[in-house]
Enzyme design. Structure first.
Site, short mmCIF file in Angstrom:
data_model
loop_
_atom_site.label_atom_id
_atom_site.label_comp_id
_atom_site.label_asym_id
_atom_site.label_seq_id
_atom_site.Cartn_x
_atom_site.Cartn_y
_atom_site.Cartn_z
CG HIS A 230 -1.85 -1.19 1.22
ND1 HIS A 230 -2.79 -1.40 0.25
CD2 HIS A 230 -1.95 -2.22 2.09
CE1 HIS A 230 -3.43 -2.52 0.52
NE2 HIS A 230 -2.93 -3.03 1.62
CB ALA B 41 -3.44 6.04 -1.66
#
Length: 152
Positions: free
Chosen positions: A90, A123
């Site tokens: 991530h 993100a």
């Protein structure tokens, strides 16, 4: 792994040629706190894995995938990490929402500093990475972004 590292890397355009790759420097563990935390964790992981609750779910005896990972000092752990550290799944905060003078790329209105008509809503703009699955955080971020954009 460090869920919320303090180290900050960089991504820079090296040419006005769109096919030229950017220069990426992740600067893994460049913040001394990140290095210290992860080194201490590496030294304690076997104790943690051997606790009563985890020993019931982990195959015993524990085996190391890398013989070089048998570490006994913080300095050994730090060198091991310098030689082997990589990112996880991530990746985020690559164009972080912070004040420009603190290294930010995006303001609270999600606009990229110094660029007209460009916002970032993913993100990469998150100031820190959540310890939960990143997708849920991005959904919430996008919901808030839609309110900001509609209000503008």
């Amino acid at each position: 792994m460090l869920s919320q590292p303090l180290s900050r890397g960089s991504v820079h355009i090296q040419s006005n040629d769109h096919s030229s790759l950017p220069v990426i420097d992740p600067k893994y563990l460049s913040n001394p706190i990140d290095m210290e935390l992860l080194a201490q964790h590496v030294l304690e992981i076997e104790k943690i894995a051997s606790t009563l609750s985890l020993s019931k779910v982990l195959k015993q005896p524990l085996r190391r995938g890398d013989p070089a990972s048998h570490l006994t000092t913080v300095d050994e752990a730090k060198q091991y990490l310098r030689d082997r550290v990589i990112s996880m799944w991530h990746v985020g905060s690559t164009c972080v929402m912070l004040p420009r003078e603190k290294g930010g790329v995006v303001g609270t209105d999600l606009r990229v500093y110094g660029v007209d008509n460009l916002r970032v809503v993913d993100a990469s703009a998150l100031p820190t990475i959540s310890t939960a699955n990143l997708q849920a955080t991005v959904y919430a971020f996008a919901e808030r972004a839609s309110d900001i954009i509609k209000a503008a």
